[in-house]
Design a protein around this motif. Structure first.
Motif, PDB file in Angstrom:
ATOM      1  N   SER A 218      28.083  -3.916 -26.510  1.00  0.00           N
ATOM      2  CA  SER A 218      26.915  -3.053 -26.368  1.00  0.00           C
ATOM      3  C   SER A 218      27.298  -1.586 -26.506  1.00  0.00           C
ATOM      4  O   SER A 218      28.404  -1.183 -26.143  1.00  0.00           O
ATOM      5  N   VAL A 219      26.354  -0.780 -27.010  1.00  0.00           N
ATOM      6  CA  VAL A 219      26.525   0.674 -27.026  1.00  0.00           C
ATOM      7  C   VAL A 219      26.133   1.262 -25.671  1.00  0.00           C
ATOM      8  O   VAL A 219      26.372   2.432 -25.406  1.00  0.00           O
ATOM      9  N   ASN A 220      25.535   0.446 -24.841  1.00  0.00           N
ATOM     10  CA  ASN A 220      25.031   0.902 -23.543  1.00  0.00           C
ATOM     11  C   ASN A 220      25.982   0.479 -22.434  1.00  0.00           C
ATOM     12  O   ASN A 220      26.080  -0.703 -22.086  1.00  0.00           O
ATOM     13  N   SER A 221      26.677   1.443 -21.852  1.00  0.00           N
ATOM     14  CA  SER A 221      27.638   1.133 -20.792  1.00  0.00           C
ATOM     15  C   SER A 221      26.953   0.558 -19.563  1.00  0.00           C
ATOM     16  O   SER A 221      27.503  -0.319 -18.888  1.00  0.00           O
ATOM     17  N   LEU A 222      25.743   1.037 -19.254  1.00  0.00           N
ATOM     18  CA  LEU A 222      25.024   0.539 -18.082  1.00  0.00           C
ATOM     19  C   LEU A 222      24.725  -0.950 -18.218  1.00  0.00           C
ATOM     20  O   LEU A 222      24.812  -1.697 -17.241  1.00  0.00           O
ATOM     21  N   ALA A 223      24.398  -1.389 -19.433  1.00  0.00           N
ATOM     22  CA  ALA A 223      24.139  -2.817 -19.646  1.00  0.00           C
ATOM     23  C   ALA A 223      25.390  -3.643 -19.354  1.00  0.00           C
ATOM     24  O   ALA A 223      25.313  -4.733 -18.775  1.00  0.00           O
ATOM     25  N   LEU A 224      26.546  -3.128 -19.732  1.00  0.00           N
ATOM     26  CA  LEU A 224      27.807  -3.827 -19.466  1.00  0.00           C
ATOM     27  C   LEU A 224      28.110  -3.859 -17.975  1.00  0.00           C
ATOM     28  O   LEU A 224      28.601  -4.869 -17.452  1.00  0.00           O
ATOM     29  N   ILE A 225      27.821  -2.761 -17.290  1.00  0.00           N
ATOM     30  CA  ILE A 225      28.043  -2.711 -15.843  1.00  0.00           C
ATOM     31  C   ILE A 225      27.168  -3.745 -15.136  1.00  0.00           C
ATOM     32  O   ILE A 225      27.638  -4.483 -14.250  1.00  0.00           O
ATOM     33  N   LYS A 226      25.907  -3.817 -15.525  1.00  0.00           N
ATOM     34  CA  LYS A 226      24.999  -4.785 -14.900  1.00  0.00           C
ATOM     35  C   LYS A 226      25.426  -6.222 -15.187  1.00  0.00           C
ATOM     36  O   LYS A 226      25.328  -7.098 -14.316  1.00  0.00           O
ATOM     37  N   ALA A 227      25.910  -6.460 -16.397  1.00  0.00           N
ATOM     38  CA  ALA A 227      26.389  -7.804 -16.728  1.00  0.00           C
ATOM     39  C   ALA A 227      27.608  -8.163 -15.903  1.00  0.00           C
ATOM     40  O   ALA A 227      27.755  -9.299 -15.429  1.00  0.00           O
ATOM     41  N   ALA A 228      28.496  -7.188 -15.697  1.00  0.00           N
ATOM     42  CA  ALA A 228      29.681  -7.436 -14.872  1.00  0.00           C
ATOM     43  C   ALA A 228      29.281  -7.678 -13.427  1.00  0.00           C
ATOM     44  O   ALA A 228      29.838  -8.562 -12.745  1.00  0.00           O
ATOM     45  N   GLU A 229      28.326  -6.898 -12.914  1.00  0.00           N
ATOM     46  CA  GLU A 229      27.847  -7.092 -11.540  1.00  0.00           C
ATOM     47  C   GLU A 229      27.258  -8.488 -11.356  1.00  0.00           C
ATOM     48  O   GLU A 229      27.336  -9.075 -10.260  1.00  0.00           O
ATOM     49  N   ALA A 230      26.679  -9.024 -12.430  1.00  0.00           N
ATOM     50  CA  ALA A 230      26.081 -10.366 -12.370  1.00  0.00           C
ATOM     51  C   ALA A 230      27.120 -11.473 -12.484  1.00  0.00           C
ATOM     52  O   ALA A 230      26.771 -12.659 -12.462  1.00  0.00           O
ATOM     53  N   GLY A 231      28.385 -11.092 -12.608  1.00  0.00           N
ATOM     54  CA  GLY A 231      29.453 -12.079 -12.660  1.00  0.00           C
ATOM     55  C   GLY A 231      29.650 -12.717 -14.016  1.00  0.00           C
ATOM     56  O   GLY A 231      30.238 -13.806 -14.118  1.00  0.00           O
ATOM     57  N   LEU A 232      29.192 -12.040 -15.076  1.00  0.00           N
ATOM     58  CA  LEU A 232      29.264 -12.636 -16.408  1.00  0.00           C
ATOM     59  C   LEU A 232      30.590 -12.398 -17.105  1.00  0.00           C
ATOM     60  O   LEU A 232      30.834 -12.962 -18.179  1.00  0.00           O
ATOM     61  N   GLY A 233      31.450 -11.582 -16.536  1.00  0.00           N
ATOM     62  CA  GLY A 233      32.739 -11.344 -17.165  1.00  0.00           C
ATOM     63  C   GLY A 233      33.381 -10.063 -16.688  1.00  0.00           C
ATOM     64  O   GLY A 233      32.990  -9.480 -15.668  1.00  0.00           O
TER      65      GLY A 233
END
Length: 293
Positions: A218-233
């Motif tokens: 993603s170009v959006n760092s916030l989207a990656l942070i939220k995905a990480a918070e959700a335990g996706l990687g």
């Protein structure tokens, strides 16, 4: 048609005589007579009724004067602004996404506080797109992450940031310290190729003959942070961008074995580009604010 002739037309109409118009405009009476004669030649009609004690506009003269008003007003406004044309020219800024996220807003806030009239145009793009925009002359200054690129650039060092790996507190890790090869075996949530963050990670992995294959990009760092918070990687991002999530214990930092990743933050401008006064103000502010780096 000469703009000066229209100014003379207006002055004669307002003063009622060629002599008074000449005095008002600080020119000779013959210059006024010549201008009126030229206008009458161009229009093919008389513009003034001549009387022993002065002149007055004919219907055609009045029509021409009314048509001329907007032109004269625009010219006078331009004349007032032209001495400040450079000050009113916006500074075109292009910034990489990460710098725009946590450094650029404070820089520009300080600039507006000191110089509230300054005009700025900001475009946020990937690091590679930012430097390309600067090279093409579409930007006055580029905020760039990583090693200074080759080229005819003036460079101001703004600092640096550390890249860290992070995951949700309950994300299942088999080891406390992760090696590069083991990192590549986990689901990775990464920035897009061409971003400074991704380039640094890819270059670090390449030293070990490894390549990341992200499950999220993603170009959006916030989207990656939220995905990480959700335990996706596992995500790899600047520590400053992760600060809030780490403080709230939504994420935890993963210790990486022999993987120190750091990006410099730079302000780049082309040496051959003309420096306007507002642009010089920005350059001086950056030098004064970041000279300790």
């Amino acid at each position: 048609m000469v703009i000066r002739y229209l100014e003379i037309l207006e002055a004669v109409a307002e003063t009622g005589s060629f002599t008074s118009a000449a005095k008002k405009l600080y020119i000779t009476q013959s210059a006024v007579s010549h201008a009126v004669a030229e206008l009458e030649k161009q229009t093919g009609t008389a513009l003034f009724e001549r009387f022993p004690k002065g002149v007055s506009l004919t219907c055609c003269g009045l029509s021409l004067l009314e048509e001329s008003r907007s032109i004269l007003t625009a010219c006078r406004n331009l004349d007032r602004r032209i001495k400040h044309l450079e000050e009113n020219t916006p500074v075109n800024i292009v910034s990489s996404i990460t710098i725009a996220s946590f450094l650029l807003p404070e820089i520009l806030r300080g600039l507006h506080t000191s110089f509230p009239e300054i005009q700025l145009s900001v475009r946020v793009a990937s690091a590679n797109a930012a430097i390309d925009s600067l090279q093409r002359g579409n930007a006055d200054i580029a905020f760039w992450e990583g090693a200074a690129p080759k080229g005819n650039f003036d460079t101001i060092l703004l600092g640096s940031y550390q890249l860290v790996a992070a995951c949700a507190p309950d994300f299942d890790l088999s080891e406390e310290v992760i090696t590069p090869d083991r990192l590549c075996g986990y689901p990775l949530l990464l920035r897009e190729p061409g971003s400074a963050i991704r380039d640094t990670l890819d270059n670090t992995l390449a030293l070990a003959n490894l390549k990341a294959e992200p499950v999220w990009e993603s170009v959006n760092s916030l989207a990656l942070i939220k995905a990480a918070e959700a335990g996706l990687g596992i995500t790899v991002l600047p520590e400053k961008l992760l600060a809030d999530s780490l403080l709230l214990k939504k994420l935890r930092v993963i210790e990486l074995h022999k993987m120190k990743m750091e990006n410099q933050m730079l302000a780049l401008s082309h040496k051959d580009r003309y420096i306007t006064k507002p642009f010089q103000v920005l350059i001086e502010l950056l030098k004064n604010q970041f000279e300790f780096f």
